[in-house]
Design an enzyme around this catalytic site. Sequence first.
Site, PDB file in Angstrom:
ATOM      1  N   GLU A   1      -3.165   0.226   1.796  1.00  0.00           N
ATOM      2  CA  GLU A   1      -1.970   1.050   1.974  1.00  0.00           C
ATOM      3  C   GLU A   1      -1.483   1.015   3.412  1.00  0.00           C
ATOM      4  OE1 GLU A   1      -3.773   2.883  -1.698  1.00  0.00           O
ATOM      5  OE2 GLU A   1      -4.595   2.885   0.336  1.00  0.00           O
ATOM      6  N   THR A   2      -0.179   1.176   3.558  1.00  0.00           N
ATOM      7  CA  THR A   2       0.485   1.392   4.843  1.00  0.00           C
ATOM      8  C   THR A   2       1.353   2.633   4.683  1.00  0.00           C
ATOM      9  OG1 THR A   2       0.525  -0.963   5.403  1.00  0.00           O
ATOM     10  CG2 THR A   2       2.143   0.447   6.502  1.00  0.00           C
TER      11      THR A   2
END
Length: 277
Positions: free
Chosen positions: A44-45
């Site tokens: 994830e970002t």
Amino acid sequence: MRLDLVDVFVNGALSGNPLAVVHGADGLSGEAMQSLARWIGFSETTFLLTPTHPEADYRVRIFTPTLELPFAGHPTLGSAYAWRAAGGVAKGARIMQECGVGLVPVRAEQGRLAFRAPPLRRSGPLSEVELAAALAQLRLAPGDVIEAVHVDNGPPWQLLRLSSAQAVLAVSPEATAREVVDLGLIAPSDASGIDWEIRGFFTGPGGVLVEDPVTGSLNAGAAIYLYESGLATGDYVAAQGRKVGADGRVYVSRDTEGVWIGGEVRAVSAGGELSSE
């Protein structure tokens, strides 16, 4: 824009789940966020934005390389850490994150951060069809599984409880995802300082089944299941990631406010400048 890299749920150097946090992302479109998350390639970002809810300290959008999530656990703790490290000051006694599932409180405890687990959107046993698909994906036999339940809290986790940590660690799933699902495994552990062993899998780019190093949302859903079923009563520690070179620790507790999912967060790189072009 500022870019931070942090490690979440650590148990030593570079032992948790990496997260990229982009500050001041109000000017980015959703398409630009998705492209950047794909390029960075972490599970994830996150993108920090001006909040829209009056009680929130910041708003976050969470992207995997292929899609946006309404909630995720290690991005919640990593985003709160990065926001505070960049000078963020909470309006109240706790950090209040705004995300796709609403407001998520984050508190500091014993040198760690912890978020309150959001309620499950779906619970109860898997159907026969769902269980058969999960067993095929994980290459398990029906007799290997004690219980299989939904613990959907944003990501649609399906959790299979096995007999032992050794059984969890021995699972060797099919490398290609049969369908887009999020699958978790859990079993009690007899290792020193660890109460439960957890593994989590999701569908990555190209339909490849990816094992996540340490998964906050899965641990949050699993915790609600364990407490509600009476399998856990007090505080406990879960381990995750040892099959993929990580060694994360998740600290779980419950009080009158709900279930709390905690872990240590460390900065790997802070204050990098991200081009908007």
